[in-house]
Scaffold this active site. Structure first.
Site, PDB file in Angstrom:
ATOM      1  N   ASP A 185     -12.485  15.692  -2.356  1.00 36.96           N
ATOM      2  CA  ASP A 185     -12.315  14.240  -2.200  1.00 36.96           C
ATOM      3  C   ASP A 185     -12.466  13.575  -3.554  1.00 36.96           C
ATOM      4  O   ASP A 185     -13.437  13.791  -4.269  1.00 36.96           O
ATOM      5  CB  ASP A 185     -13.333  13.646  -1.212  1.00 36.96           C
ATOM      6  N   ASN A 228      -4.977  16.405   3.913  1.00 38.22           N
ATOM      7  CA  ASN A 228      -5.396  15.246   4.705  1.00 38.22           C
ATOM      8  C   ASN A 228      -5.615  13.989   3.858  1.00 38.22           C
ATOM      9  O   ASN A 228      -5.566  12.881   4.390  1.00 38.22           O
ATOM     10  CB  ASN A 228      -6.697  15.643   5.448  1.00 38.22           C
ATOM     11  N   TYR A 254       4.112   4.025   3.144  1.00 39.15           N
ATOM     12  CA  TYR A 254       3.250   4.992   3.843  1.00 39.15           C
ATOM     13  C   TYR A 254       4.046   5.768   4.901  1.00 39.15           C
ATOM     14  O   TYR A 254       3.961   6.999   4.990  1.00 39.15           O
ATOM     15  CB  TYR A 254       2.106   4.205   4.482  1.00 39.15           C
ATOM     16  N   LYS A 270       4.857   9.676   5.224  1.00 39.90           N
ATOM     17  CA  LYS A 270       4.399  10.440   6.393  1.00 39.90           C
ATOM     18  C   LYS A 270       5.564  11.105   7.136  1.00 39.90           C
ATOM     19  O   LYS A 270       5.403  12.209   7.676  1.00 39.90           O
ATOM     20  CB  LYS A 270       3.604   9.529   7.335  1.00 39.90           C
ATOM     21  N   THR A 319     -11.292   4.914  11.589  1.00 37.55           N
ATOM     22  CA  THR A 319     -11.819   5.175  10.242  1.00 37.55           C
ATOM     23  C   THR A 319     -11.624   3.890   9.440  1.00 37.55           C
ATOM     24  O   THR A 319     -11.023   2.934   9.927  1.00 37.55           O
ATOM     25  CB  THR A 319     -11.053   6.314   9.527  1.00 37.55           C
TER      26      THR A 319
HETATM   27  N1  LIG Z   1      -7.226   7.052  10.907  1.00 46.69           N
HETATM   28  C1  LIG Z   1      -6.074   7.154  11.554  1.00 46.69           C
HETATM   29  O1  LIG Z   1      -5.920   6.724  12.725  1.00 46.69           O
HETATM   30  C2  LIG Z   1      -4.900   7.801  10.913  1.00 46.69           C
HETATM   31  C3  LIG Z   1      -3.663   7.659  11.530  1.00 46.69           C
HETATM   32  C4  LIG Z   1      -2.573   8.311  10.973  1.00 46.69           C
HETATM   33  C5  LIG Z   1      -2.725   9.075   9.832  1.00 46.69           C
HETATM   34  N2  LIG Z   1      -3.956   9.167   9.232  1.00 46.69           N
HETATM   35  C6  LIG Z   1      -4.042   9.998   8.039  1.00 46.69           C
HETATM   36  O2  LIG Z   1      -5.185  10.830   8.140  1.00 46.69           O
HETATM   37  C7  LIG Z   1      -5.665  11.120   6.824  1.00 46.69           C
HETATM   38  C8  LIG Z   1      -7.138  10.790   6.736  1.00 46.69           C
HETATM   39  O3  LIG Z   1      -7.281   9.386   6.892  1.00 46.69           O
HETATM   40  P1  LIG Z   1      -8.644   8.664   7.311  1.00 46.69           P
HETATM   41  O4  LIG Z   1      -8.289   7.718   8.382  1.00 46.69           O
HETATM   42  O5  LIG Z   1      -9.703   9.674   7.506  1.00 46.69           O
HETATM   43  O6  LIG Z   1      -8.910   7.795   5.980  1.00 46.69           O
HETATM   44  P2  LIG Z   1     -10.173   7.696   4.974  1.00 46.69           P
HETATM   45  O7  LIG Z   1      -9.840   6.638   4.005  1.00 46.69           O
HETATM   46  O8  LIG Z   1     -11.422   7.571   5.782  1.00 46.69           O
HETATM   47  O9  LIG Z   1     -10.199   9.127   4.259  1.00 46.69           O
HETATM   48  C9  LIG Z   1      -9.258   9.499   3.299  1.00 46.69           C
HETATM   49  C10 LIG Z   1      -9.988  10.208   2.168  1.00 46.69           C
HETATM   50  O10 LIG Z   1      -9.013  10.663   1.213  1.00 46.69           O
HETATM   51  C11 LIG Z   1      -9.586  10.522  -0.077  1.00 46.69           C
HETATM   52  N3  LIG Z   1      -8.521  10.450  -1.085  1.00 46.69           N
HETATM   53  C12 LIG Z   1      -7.672   9.417  -1.306  1.00 46.69           C
HETATM   54  N4  LIG Z   1      -6.830   9.701  -2.297  1.00 46.69           N
HETATM   55  C13 LIG Z   1      -7.134  10.960  -2.725  1.00 46.69           C
HETATM   56  C14 LIG Z   1      -6.592  11.818  -3.701  1.00 46.69           C
HETATM   57  N5  LIG Z   1      -5.563  11.416  -4.479  1.00 46.69           N
HETATM   58  N6  LIG Z   1      -7.136  13.041  -3.878  1.00 46.69           N
HETATM   59  C15 LIG Z   1      -8.183  13.446  -3.106  1.00 46.69           C
HETATM   60  N7  LIG Z   1      -8.744  12.662  -2.163  1.00 46.69           N
HETATM   61  C16 LIG Z   1      -8.216  11.435  -1.970  1.00 46.69           C
HETATM   62  C17 LIG Z   1     -10.395   9.249   0.015  1.00 46.69           C
HETATM   63  O11 LIG Z   1     -11.391   9.180  -1.020  1.00 46.69           O
HETATM   64  C18 LIG Z   1     -10.964   9.315   1.425  1.00 46.69           C
HETATM   65  O12 LIG Z   1     -12.272   9.868   1.451  1.00 46.69           O
HETATM   66  C19 LIG Z   1      -4.777  10.334   5.877  1.00 46.69           C
HETATM   67  O13 LIG Z   1      -3.744  11.154   5.393  1.00 46.69           O
HETATM   68  C20 LIG Z   1      -4.224   9.248   6.752  1.00 46.69           C
HETATM   69  O14 LIG Z   1      -3.036   8.713   6.232  1.00 46.69           O
HETATM   70  C21 LIG Z   1      -5.032   8.543   9.743  1.00 46.69           C
END
Ligand SMILES: NC(=O)c1ccc[n+]([C@@H]2O[C@H](COP(=O)([O-])OP(=O)(O)OC[C@H]3O[C@@H](n4cnc5c(N)ncnc54)[C@H](O)[C@@H]3O)[C@@H](O)[C@H]2O)c1
Length: 311
Positions: A37, A99, A170, A174, A204
């Protein structure tokens, strides 16, 4: 629970949210985990090693093995160092969960070049770069006669597969990740590597800012990010060796294997179309027009409930 003892996993963006749950679940199943991370803000800015280190501490406190990594997944050389850390530190790599992600939402008319570039970089290149280096390692292993059971588990989104307004950067990334999954699954099958993809739904910081999520209910909470991880552990199991190239929508306990871009309405002219005849046929066959139903309708059809856009 499938036994992942002896396996080594990388989870990117595992300091918070969904990635953190994946890392904890993989460790609980016995895998040693590299917790990557960057510790970035939701918009992708900044760097903080603390979130990854905290998840490592949680895993170690429960008797597991983990190591922190602060690389930016969109940095090709950084992704190479991430993969090398797993192989050098834990001796091998079996599971890569891509992720990490950021958001910079804006309607297309106002979207800036940097908002486009940064989101495409973290998601799309951030999937390509670790996968590329892991794939090279697995091919080498396969060529050396090792039995490879590699796993790549990617992260798309309902926004990408169904199309959400205000997220063209985004959602394009995706949707690209879903396409990347289909292609790389076919390329890596010969080396014993499966490549699948989640389209998650969870409470989140990423969704709390965009949607009115409501408070967690009593009892089972469909939006608990931990609901996303049983599929990751299941796909990582040796027994899942023949399941590849799938994009799964996950809402609570509803896991739906999506079928994207499958053939549907056929307009066929054996001798080719003239534009005016084709237009007449389009209008005849789409008397009410044709337009995307939007993300919420797609999510509901896949077994999820509606989210309300926040004011
Ligand atoms: N939460 C949802 O409902 C949801 C829905 C669809 C997709 N997603 C996808 O799920 C994944 C996780 O999302 P989340 O909701 O847990 O978000 P989040 O913001 O809680 O976690 C994402 C993490 O990625 C880290 N990060 C960002 N850029 C980075 C990089 N360049 N290198 C390494 N780490 C990096 C951040 O520091 C963060 O801790 C993402 O890809 C997001 O797009 C989430």
């Amino acid at each position: 629970m499938p036994n992942l003892e002896g396996k080594v996993a990388i989870v990117t963006g595992a300091g918070r949210g969904i990635g953190r749950e994946h890392a904890l679940a993989l460790a609980e199943a016995g895998a040693r985990v590299v917790v990557n991370d960057l510790g970035a803000a939701l918009s992708g800015e900044g760097h903080d090693d603390t979130p990854a280190q905290q998840v490592v501490q949680e895993i170690v406190a429960k008797g597991g093995e983990a190591a922190a990594n602060g690389e930016n997944v969109a940095d090709f050389a950084g992704a190479e160092r991430l993969v090398a850390q797993a192989i050098d530190g834990f001796g091998r790599l079996d599971i890569l969960v891509n992720n990490a992600g950021i958001l910079r939402d804006r309607m297309i008319v106002n979207l800036t070049e940097s908002e486009w570039d940064s989101v495409i970089a973290v998601h799309l290149k951030g999937h390509f770069a670790p996968t590329r280096h892991a794939a090279a390692y697995w091919r080498e292993q396969a060529k050396a006669g090792e039995q490879v059971r590699g796993r790549v588990i990617n992260t798309s989104s309902p926004s990408g597969v169904f199309g959400n307004v205000g997220q063209s950067n985004y959602g394009a990334a995706k949707a690209g990740i879903a396409g990347f999954t289909l292609i790389v699954a076919q390329e890596l099958q010969r080396y014993g590597v499966t490549v699948n993809c989640l389209a998650p739904n969870a409470r989140t910081r990423m969704t709390e800012d965009t949607f009115d999520m409501g408070a967690p209910p009593e009892g089972f909470d469909p939006l608990d990010p931990a609901n996303m991880s049983p599929l990751v552990v299941a796909l990582a199991a040796d027994a899942a060796q023949s399941i590849t190239g799938q994009v799964f929508h996950v809402w609570g306990g509803a896991v739906n294997a999506l079928r994207g871009w499958s053939a549907d309405e056929l307009f066929s002219a054996p001798e080719g179309w003239e534009p005016d005849a084709l237009l007449a046929e389009l209008l005849a066959r789409f008397p009410d027009g044709a337009a995307p139903p939007g993300m919420l309708a797609g999510m509901q059809s896949a077994g999820g409930r509606s989210l309300q856009a926040a004011d």
